[in-house]
Design an enzyme around this catalytic site. Structure first.
Site, PDB file in Angstrom:
ATOM      1  N   GLY A 136      37.351  39.908  35.069  1.00  0.00           N
ATOM      2  CA  GLY A 136      37.529  40.648  34.354  1.00  0.00           C
ATOM      3  C   GLY A 136      37.925  41.768  33.710  1.00  0.00           C
ATOM      4  O   GLY A 136      37.778  42.533  34.033  1.00  0.00           O
ATOM      5  N   LEU A 137      39.601  40.619  33.650  1.00  0.00           N
ATOM      6  CA  LEU A 137      40.222  42.086  32.924  1.00  0.00           C
ATOM      7  C   LEU A 137      40.716  41.811  31.085  1.00  0.00           C
ATOM      8  O   LEU A 137      40.879  43.252  31.194  1.00  0.00           O
ATOM      9  CB  LEU A 137      41.816  41.905  33.230  1.00  0.00           C
ATOM     10  CG  LEU A 137      42.789  43.233  32.956  1.00  0.00           C
ATOM     11  CD1 LEU A 137      42.699  44.625  33.323  1.00  0.00           C
ATOM     12  CD2 LEU A 137      44.279  41.937  33.268  1.00  0.00           C
ATOM     13  N   THR A 138      41.221  40.571  30.718  1.00  0.00           N
ATOM     14  CA  THR A 138      40.796  40.568  29.220  1.00  0.00           C
ATOM     15  C   THR A 138      39.389  41.089  28.248  1.00  0.00           C
ATOM     16  O   THR A 138      38.452  40.822  28.225  1.00  0.00           O
ATOM     17  CB  THR A 138      41.148  39.054  28.532  1.00  0.00           C
ATOM     18  OG1 THR A 138      42.510  39.139  29.344  1.00  0.00           O
ATOM     19  CG2 THR A 138      42.123  39.563  27.618  1.00  0.00           C
ATOM     20  N   CYS A 249      47.459  40.941  40.919  1.00  0.00           N
ATOM     21  CA  CYS A 249      46.541  39.245  40.743  1.00  0.00           C
ATOM     22  C   CYS A 249      47.623  38.469  39.569  1.00  0.00           C
ATOM     23  O   CYS A 249      47.330  37.079  40.041  1.00  0.00           O
ATOM     24  CB  CYS A 249      44.962  40.408  40.294  1.00  0.00           C
ATOM     25  SG  CYS A 249      44.607  40.779  41.625  1.00  0.00           S
ATOM     26  N   ASN A 251      50.563  38.420  38.785  1.00  0.00           N
ATOM     27  CA  ASN A 251      51.578  37.355  38.835  1.00  0.00           C
ATOM     28  C   ASN A 251      50.867  36.837  39.980  1.00  0.00           C
ATOM     29  O   ASN A 251      51.841  35.502  39.845  1.00  0.00           O
ATOM     30  CB  ASN A 251      52.174  38.676  39.867  1.00  0.00           C
ATOM     31  CG  ASN A 251      53.609  38.446  38.905  1.00  0.00           C
ATOM     32  OD1 ASN A 251      54.466  38.663  38.287  1.00  0.00           O
ATOM     33  ND2 ASN A 251      54.859  39.261  39.923  1.00  0.00           N
ATOM     34  N   ARG A 254      49.836  34.064  37.489  1.00  0.00           N
ATOM     35  CA  ARG A 254      50.984  33.089  36.986  1.00  0.00           C
ATOM     36  C   ARG A 254      51.685  31.880  38.262  1.00  0.00           C
ATOM     37  O   ARG A 254      52.944  31.021  37.806  1.00  0.00           O
ATOM     38  CB  ARG A 254      52.195  34.382  36.425  1.00  0.00           C
ATOM     39  CG  ARG A 254      51.940  34.785  35.364  1.00  0.00           C
ATOM     40  CD  ARG A 254      52.245  36.285  35.371  1.00  0.00           C
ATOM     41  NE  ARG A 254      51.442  37.404  34.006  1.00  0.00           N
ATOM     42  CZ  ARG A 254      51.659  38.281  34.171  1.00  0.00           C
ATOM     43  NH1 ARG A 254      52.115  38.998  35.417  1.00  0.00           N
ATOM     44  NH2 ARG A 254      50.706  39.145  33.042  1.00  0.00           N
ATOM     45  N   GLU A 374      47.185  34.357  31.267  1.00  0.00           N
ATOM     46  CA  GLU A 374      48.665  34.935  32.145  1.00  0.00           C
ATOM     47  C   GLU A 374      49.725  35.477  31.645  1.00  0.00           C
ATOM     48  O   GLU A 374      50.636  35.404  32.624  1.00  0.00           O
ATOM     49  CB  GLU A 374      49.005  33.824  33.170  1.00  0.00           C
ATOM     50  CG  GLU A 374      47.559  33.184  33.477  1.00  0.00           C
ATOM     51  CD  GLU A 374      46.664  34.491  34.045  1.00  0.00           C
ATOM     52  OE1 GLU A 374      46.858  35.532  34.294  1.00  0.00           O
ATOM     53  OE2 GLU A 374      45.219  33.704  34.226  1.00  0.00           O
TER      54      GLU A 374
END
Length: 395
Positions: A136-138, A249, A251, A254, A374
């Site tokens: 949960g980032l965005t 994370c 990176n 991606r 990403e």
């Protein structure tokens, strides 16, 4: 008709891989073709995916967190992990997304930034597919600029209390654990961002599924809602402070996309070649026309070059030498070219190309998401531009 060559043969790609890497690639390809491909068009059509069953099978295959060491993880090379991503996305981006989010986001965050207690509790379960993770980032208003996040974590006695909303979270509605990033000190700005390991059965946590989508339909996408979610002090990832934690994370994820996107492109190209070789137009195969061959040749070049770029970055990553700007090169190029290939293959398939009987339109729709998540193409362009000029154009 003369003898034919695949892109792999034209570029002699197998000569760049070790025996064990080819074996892993072939094993994952066989698994995907036998276990998932027969069902994927229906799952996409019906916007569903049996995540728990698949997670167990993928765990048994050894691909969940396969590039991590210890705690039940396989400890494979970056190139091997990339090849697994390539073969899974050749089936569908949603399958590769499931594996990427599990291994490169949720598991990597705990493995790299977590406490020994967090690692021992969660990683073996997640590697086996017995526990599913999300990341949960965005947020609804903060995607490319995660430093502006509004999710808060406030100290209350010996606990942390989290409030906020996350958006576009793969696996969210089916996850057993969420790695959630929150700001612990608004005055510190992005330096106050910390990660928390949140069991999804914690009171105040909910994850409504996002249903109305035309891309990644064979994938669970969710919103995370945190309303006074109370966690013990031990829930914080102790080694991550500021944006360095979540960006590391991203990176990792991606890197898997660099391989995965080119797998989707390869699947489209192989489908178009097979179709054009048997489709008769004005009494000869579509593949025998110059315009069709020009399309196929141009796409073969991009698919082959995409493989070469992925392999090179994989070797750099295994040597511990890959840089974020180099990962941006791969993510930007391979997602951008993959979606072009998918769309061009659709034209060769004609009206059949818009049906789920063939994978081109499904891959094209999925790649619309892969192109964005990403890091959007624009963000990666600016990352590469900063590397070239030394000037940051983000602000």
């Amino acid at each position: 008709m003369a003898d034919t060559r695949t892109v792999t043969e034209l570029f002699a790609l197998d000569t760049l891989l070790h025996d064990d890497e080819r074996q892993i690639r072939d094993t994952v390809r066989q698994f995907g073709n036998e276990k998932i491909r027969p069902h994927i068009a229906d799952w996409f059509d019906e916007a569903r995916i049996p995540v728990r069953e698949l997670a167990k099978e993928l765990g048994g295959l050894g691909v969940l967190g396969m590039h991590l060491e210890g705690y039940g993880c396989a400890g494979m090379s970056a190139v091997s992990y990339g090849l697994a991503c390539l073969e899974l996305e050749a089936i569908d981006s949603g399958i590769r997304s499931l594996v990427s989010v599990q291994g490169s986001l949720a598991m990597f965050a705990i493995h790299h930034w977590g406490s020994e207690e967090q690692k021992e509790h969660w990683l073996p379960q997640m590697a086996a597919g017995d526990a599913i993770g999300c990341f949960g980032l965005t947020e609804p208003d903060f995607g490319s600029d995660p430093g502006g996040m509004r999710t808060r974590a406030v100290h209350d006695g010996g606990d942390w209390v989290l409030n906020g909303t996350k958006m576009w979270i793969t696996n969210g509605s089916v996850a057993d654990v969420a790695v959630v990033w929150a700001n612990t000190d608004l005055e510190e700005g992005s330096r106050g961002i910390r990660g928390f390991v949140v069991p999804t059965d914690t009171p105040g946590f909910s994850a409504p599924e996002i249903r109305a989508k035309m891309s990644l339909r064979a994938s669970v996408t969710s919103e995370l809602v945190l309303e006074d979610v109370r966690l013990p002090e031990s829930a914080m990832l102790p080694k991550a402070a500021g944006l360095r934690g979540p960006l590391s994370c991203l990176n990792e994820a991606r890197f898997g996309i660099i391989f995965g996107a080119i797998g989707a492109a390869r699947d489209c190209l192989e489908t178009a070649v097979d179709y054009a070789s048997t489709r008769l137009v004005f009494d000869k195969p579509l593949a025998a026309y110059q315009l069709t061959q020009a399309k196929l040749a141009d796409m073969a070049l991009e698919v082959g070059k995409g493989h070469l770029l992925a392999y090179q970055l994989g070797r750099l990553k295994d040597a511990g030498e890959v840089e974020p700007a180099q990962v941006s090169l791969g993510k930007l190029n391979n997602t951008r070219e993959a979606i072009k290939v998918a769309r061009e293959c659709r034209t060769i398939l004609g009206a059949n190309g818009i049906t789920l009987a063939y994978p081109a339109i499904r891959h094209a729709n999925n790649l619309e998401s892969v192109l964005t998540y990403e890091g959007t193409s624009e963000v990666h362009q600016l990352s590469i531009g900063r590397a070239l000029t030394g000037a940051s154009a983000f602000r």
